[in-house]
Design a protein around this motif. Structure first.
Motif, PDB file in Angstrom:
ATOM      1  N   GLN A   1      14.369 -39.418 -14.017  1.00  0.00           N
ATOM      2  CA  GLN A   1      14.910 -38.208 -12.664  1.00  0.00           C
ATOM      3  C   GLN A   1      16.057 -38.673 -12.278  1.00  0.00           C
ATOM      4  O   GLN A   1      16.025 -39.995 -11.808  1.00  0.00           O
ATOM      5  CB  GLN A   1      14.318 -37.588 -12.360  1.00  0.00           C
ATOM      6  CG  GLN A   1      12.527 -37.109 -12.637  1.00  0.00           C
ATOM      7  CD  GLN A   1      13.291 -36.042 -14.135  1.00  0.00           C
ATOM      8  OE1 GLN A   1      13.857 -35.421 -13.885  1.00  0.00           O
ATOM      9  NE2 GLN A   1      13.100 -36.554 -15.042  1.00  0.00           N
ATOM     10  N   ASN A   2      17.204 -38.679 -13.185  1.00  0.00           N
ATOM     11  CA  ASN A   2      18.350 -39.265 -12.028  1.00  0.00           C
ATOM     12  C   ASN A   2      18.779 -40.582 -11.891  1.00  0.00           C
ATOM     13  O   ASN A   2      19.343 -41.269 -11.091  1.00  0.00           O
ATOM     14  CB  ASN A   2      18.594 -38.805 -10.650  1.00  0.00           C
ATOM     15  CG  ASN A   2      19.050 -37.309 -10.645  1.00  0.00           C
ATOM     16  OD1 ASN A   2      20.092 -36.608 -11.072  1.00  0.00           O
ATOM     17  ND2 ASN A   2      18.577 -36.428  -9.344  1.00  0.00           N
TER      18      ASN A   2
ATOM     19  N   MET B   1      19.599 -36.234 -16.207  1.00  0.00           N
ATOM     20  CA  MET B   1      20.762 -35.845 -14.813  1.00  0.00           C
ATOM     21  C   MET B   1      20.064 -34.519 -14.066  1.00  0.00           C
ATOM     22  O   MET B   1      20.951 -34.106 -14.456  1.00  0.00           O
ATOM     23  CB  MET B   1      21.942 -36.216 -14.872  1.00  0.00           C
ATOM     24  CG  MET B   1      22.544 -37.617 -15.720  1.00  0.00           C
ATOM     25  SD  MET B   1      21.493 -38.815 -14.696  1.00  0.00           S
ATOM     26  CE  MET B   1      20.743 -40.483 -16.369  1.00  0.00           C
ATOM     27  N   THR B   2      20.216 -34.835 -12.775  1.00  0.00           N
ATOM     28  CA  THR B   2      20.687 -32.694 -12.371  1.00  0.00           C
ATOM     29  C   THR B   2      21.293 -32.810 -10.818  1.00  0.00           C
ATOM     30  O   THR B   2      21.615 -31.792 -10.553  1.00  0.00           O
ATOM     31  CB  THR B   2      18.286 -32.523 -11.692  1.00  0.00           C
ATOM     32  OG1 THR B   2      18.417 -33.514 -10.903  1.00  0.00           O
ATOM     33  CG2 THR B   2      17.917 -32.070 -12.815  1.00  0.00           C
ATOM     34  N   ALA B   3      21.729 -34.085 -10.674  1.00  0.00           N
ATOM     35  CA  ALA B   3      22.899 -34.349  -9.661  1.00  0.00           C
ATOM     36  C   ALA B   3      24.112 -34.988 -10.221  1.00  0.00           C
ATOM     37  O   ALA B   3      24.376 -35.749 -10.973  1.00  0.00           O
ATOM     38  CB  ALA B   3      21.442 -34.581  -8.019  1.00  0.00           C
ATOM     39  N   ASN B   4      25.016 -34.449  -9.336  1.00  0.00           N
ATOM     40  CA  ASN B   4      26.495 -35.480  -9.189  1.00  0.00           C
ATOM     41  C   ASN B   4      26.248 -37.184  -8.906  1.00  0.00           C
ATOM     42  O   ASN B   4      24.598 -37.092  -7.961  1.00  0.00           O
ATOM     43  CB  ASN B   4      27.393 -35.488  -8.497  1.00  0.00           C
ATOM     44  CG  ASN B   4      27.234 -33.672  -8.353  1.00  0.00           C
ATOM     45  OD1 ASN B   4      27.654 -33.156  -9.804  1.00  0.00           O
ATOM     46  ND2 ASN B   4      28.418 -32.867  -8.217  1.00  0.00           N
TER      47      ASN B   4
ATOM     48  N   ASP C   1      26.703 -39.970  -7.612  1.00  0.00           N
ATOM     49  CA  ASP C   1      26.613 -40.923  -6.216  1.00  0.00           C
ATOM     50  C   ASP C   1      27.785 -41.435  -5.582  1.00  0.00           C
ATOM     51  O   ASP C   1      28.815 -41.175  -4.954  1.00  0.00           O
ATOM     52  CB  ASP C   1      25.767 -41.775  -5.098  1.00  0.00           C
ATOM     53  CG  ASP C   1      24.516 -40.139  -4.796  1.00  0.00           C
ATOM     54  OD1 ASP C   1      24.882 -39.442  -4.818  1.00  0.00           O
ATOM     55  OD2 ASP C   1      23.475 -41.348  -4.586  1.00  0.00           O
TER      56      ASP C   1
ATOM     57  N   TYR D   1      29.617 -35.905 -12.691  1.00  0.00           N
ATOM     58  CA  TYR D   1      29.185 -34.394 -12.143  1.00  0.00           C
ATOM     59  C   TYR D   1      28.600 -33.261 -13.264  1.00  0.00           C
ATOM     60  O   TYR D   1      28.986 -33.223 -14.572  1.00  0.00           O
ATOM     61  CB  TYR D   1      30.521 -33.638 -11.860  1.00  0.00           C
ATOM     62  CG  TYR D   1      31.803 -34.326 -11.192  1.00  0.00           C
ATOM     63  CD1 TYR D   1      31.752 -34.453  -9.497  1.00  0.00           C
ATOM     64  CD2 TYR D   1      32.833 -35.506 -11.260  1.00  0.00           C
ATOM     65  CE1 TYR D   1      32.421 -35.546  -8.685  1.00  0.00           C
ATOM     66  CE2 TYR D   1      33.278 -36.205 -10.398  1.00  0.00           C
ATOM     67  CZ  TYR D   1      33.048 -36.114  -9.509  1.00  0.00           C
ATOM     68  OH  TYR D   1      34.423 -36.870  -8.558  1.00  0.00           O
ATOM     69  N   ILE D   2      27.872 -32.838 -12.539  1.00  0.00           N
ATOM     70  CA  ILE D   2      26.123 -32.211 -13.276  1.00  0.00           C
ATOM     71  C   ILE D   2      26.250 -30.433 -12.994  1.00  0.00           C
ATOM     72  O   ILE D   2      26.073 -30.187 -11.783  1.00  0.00           O
ATOM     73  CB  ILE D   2      25.254 -32.078 -13.064  1.00  0.00           C
ATOM     74  CG1 ILE D   2      25.181 -33.866 -13.408  1.00  0.00           C
ATOM     75  CG2 ILE D   2      23.905 -31.808 -13.797  1.00  0.00           C
ATOM     76  CD1 ILE D   2      25.720 -34.775 -14.886  1.00  0.00           C
ATOM     77  N   SER D   3      26.537 -29.859 -13.756  1.00  0.00           N
ATOM     78  CA  SER D   3      26.471 -28.098 -13.565  1.00  0.00           C
ATOM     79  C   SER D   3      25.583 -28.072 -14.004  1.00  0.00           C
ATOM     80  O   SER D   3      25.270 -26.778 -13.198  1.00  0.00           O
ATOM     81  CB  SER D   3      28.015 -27.624 -13.927  1.00  0.00           C
ATOM     82  OG  SER D   3      28.006 -27.478 -15.325  1.00  0.00           O
TER      83      SER D   3
ATOM     84  N   PRO E   1      21.407 -28.645 -15.179  1.00  0.00           N
ATOM     85  CA  PRO E   1      20.465 -29.983 -15.808  1.00  0.00           C
ATOM     86  C   PRO E   1      20.645 -30.772 -16.948  1.00  0.00           C
ATOM     87  O   PRO E   1      20.760 -30.038 -17.868  1.00  0.00           O
ATOM     88  CB  PRO E   1      19.103 -29.305 -15.649  1.00  0.00           C
ATOM     89  CG  PRO E   1      19.669 -29.173 -14.351  1.00  0.00           C
ATOM     90  CD  PRO E   1      20.468 -27.801 -14.746  1.00  0.00           C
TER      91      PRO E   1
END
Length: 365
Positions: free
Chosen positions: A71-72, A90-93, A95, A142-144, A146
């Motif tokens: 996860q990420n 990947m579920t989040a942009n 960092d 950048y993830i829009s 998942p």
């Protein structure tokens, strides 16, 4: 090499075509289907073993994208001195910005949508995209939606295969490639911007008071780009089973990446072998990542799974594949193959998650 060609006993006029009844063809070749080759006609399938003792055996990783460790995060599954293979969800942009000073990178998007902003511009991506990031490129992801991603890191560049007598528009037209237009980074309101740089396997962080994606123009022959697996045009023949080398999509030092895509199958009326022929990968280790479709040559393989066949141990179609083959006129499968010249090492993470009974699947009639 034609003057060295020899033949003996029972054999076919054309490899993979009209195999003698009751016989099973094995391709014994060098340099991963690119070198010298012979075809052997067995009375029994080379995979009809009853037991395997020792480390050398076929391996299978079922879909593991839901595992917490992925996860990420990109988790390494295989590696050698030329190439490293990762899986990640990947579920989040991301960092921070990133720059890989050790490897060129290839991302294959198994699922999801997003964009990678690079110093060359922005690359939107969707399911089925291959994204090439040259070593030393600064970028941010950048993830829009998942994403489930296969990542390949290479000590050498990812290059395009030669087309030879097929001509320059074979496999995929140059217009199928997406090359980003110059554009600065979208984030412009932060006090600090961090770039994590991978060098000799360690991460160093460099901080700037401005977005490091500040390039307003560029020129040259080195840049990030992408290609969709759905734009790949396979070589087909109704009278001959094309070897995996005919599906090469990217070439690097000591390994290649091939795309298997939906395509018409060979004609049963021509007596052509429709399923992959038996072989033992002498000189190359083989990883196959199953993307989507009906993988009719394999039993109990789902999208997102991986098979790994090391040098020296046979593999080929599962028993049921022979029965299904003549019923099918086309294949709808999509898969990514990595063929590595030097032996691959499995990581502890792979060994923990793998299906250790996979080698027995050829024994199930």
């Amino acid at each position: 090499m034609a003057e060295n060609f020899k033949a003996s006993g029972v054999y076919t006029k054309q490899a993979h075509v009209k195999i003698p009844e009751g016989m099973f063809e094995e391709e014994h070749g060098r340099k991963g289907f690119f070198g010298r080759v012979s075809h052997l006609y067995h009375q029994n399938k080379p995979t009809d073993w009853t037991n395997i003792v020792g480390e050398l055996r076929p391996h299978n990783l079922p879909p593991v994208f839901e595992e917490k460790s992925l996860q990420n995060n990109f988790v390494k599954m295989f590696y050698n001195t030329d190439v490293e293979v990762y899986l990640g969800t990947m579920t989040a942009n991301f960092d921070s910005f990133f720059r890989n000073a050790d490897f060129d990178e290839l991302f294959f998007i198994h699922e999801g949508e997003g964009k990678i902003e690079t110093i060359y511009g922005h690359i939107p991506f969707v399911k089925g995209d291959y994204i090439i990031i040259p070593r030393g490129t600064t970028y941010k992801t950048y993830i829009s939606k998942p994403c489930k991603i296969l990542k390949v890191e290479s000590h050498s560049e990812f290059e395009e295969p030669t087309r030879g007598i097929l001509g320059p528009n074979a496999l995929y037209d140059q217009t199928a490639k997406f090359v980003p237009e110059a554009a600065v980074g979208s984030e412009q309101n932060l006090k600090e911007y961090h770039i994590d740089i991978k060098h000799r396997g360690k991460i160093s962080r460099v901080t700037y008071p401005f977005n490091p994606l500040d390039v307003t123009g560029w020129k040259g022959s080195l840049y990030a780009w992408k290609l969709s697996i759905y734009d790949y045009c396979p070589i087909n023949s109704h009278r001959y089973h094309i070897p995996p080398s005919g599906h090469t999509t990217f070439v690097a030092q000591n390994f290649v990446i091939c795309s298997f895509v939906a395509r018409p199958l060979e004609y049963t009326s021509e007596g052509v072998l429709k399923v992959p022929f038996f072989h033992s990968n002498i000189d190359y280790d083989e990883i196959l990542f199953y993307h989507q479709g009906n993988f009719f040559s394999r039993d109990n393989i789902d999208a997102g799974a991986i098979t790994y066949h090391p040098q020296g141990i046979h593999h080929g179609p599962h028993p049921k594949a022979f029965l299904k083959a003549n019923e099918n006129e086309f294949t709808d499968e999509y898969a990514v193959m990595i063929d590595a010249r030097n032996p691959l090492n499995m990581t502890p993470e792979f060994e923990k998650l793998e299906n250790k009974e996979y080698w027995k699947s050829w024994m199930l009639k």
